[in-house]
Write an enzyme that holds these catalytic residues in place. Structure first.
Site, PDB file in Angstrom:
ATOM      1  N   CYS A  65       0.866  -1.175   0.000  1.00 51.36           N
ATOM      2  CA  CYS A  65       0.000   0.000   0.000  1.00 51.36           C
ATOM      3  C   CYS A  65       0.904   1.227   0.000  1.00 51.36           C
ATOM      4  O   CYS A  65       2.132   1.100  -0.059  1.00 51.36           O
ATOM      5  CB  CYS A  65      -1.004   0.000   1.144  1.00 51.36           C
ATOM      6  N   HIS A  98      15.776 -12.695  12.072  1.00 49.24           N
ATOM      7  CA  HIS A  98      15.528 -12.509  13.505  1.00 49.24           C
ATOM      8  C   HIS A  98      14.068 -12.631  13.914  1.00 49.24           C
ATOM      9  O   HIS A  98      13.789 -12.947  15.071  1.00 49.24           O
ATOM     10  CB  HIS A  98      16.043 -11.139  13.946  1.00 49.24           C
TER      11      HIS A  98
END
Length: 142
Positions: A65, A98
């Site tokens: 978006c 991570h």
């Protein structure tokens, strides 16, 4: 790999370029985004991508978006979704290594199409490191 993609009116050109890149690399795509620049509501497309990832219908999701924020907030409402808003290759790498992110959110008004393709490529080809990150990722789920 099977990938679900969704976008609002800020991202048709981005989606087209990403889909072409992914298909050239042998990936299968489920397209939930709009192909026009007519105003639409990003949650309508974000929820569909999140459901595909949530149910295991696809391996990863890509959402686009204008700022990347609204659609990112939308998909992160779903259980099991760890969407990361990425605007650099380094952030895309760390989101996978991570955080074990499974959806990448793209801010179309703040990245180029070329940057976006590079981020998507890195995102899809970077593994979760596990180890010390595993317990942190488990704590994300409420």
């Amino acid at each position: 790999m099977k990938i679900s993609i969704g976008n609002d009116h800020a991202g048709p050109d981005y989606k087209k370029a990403i889909v072409a890149f992914l298909e050239q690399n042998g990936h299968k795509i489920i397209n939930h985004g709009t192909d026009t620049f007519d105003s639409v509501d990003y949650p309508d497309f974000g929820h569909l991508v999140a459901k595909d990832v949530e149910t295991g219908k696809v391996d990863f999701g890509i959402v686009i978006c204008g700022s990347g924020n609204g659609i990112n907030m939308t998909v992160n409402k779903h259980q099991g979704i760890r969407a990361a808003l990425c605007w650099t290759k380094e952030i895309a790498t760390l989101a996978r290594q991570h955080n074990n992110a499974n959806i990448i959110s793209i801010p179309a008004r703040f990245t180029s199409i070329q940057q976006t393709i590079e981020m998507v490529d890195i995102f899809l080809n970077t593994n979760f490191e596990g180890g010390r990150h595993e317990s942190r990722v488990k704590k994300i789920t409420c």
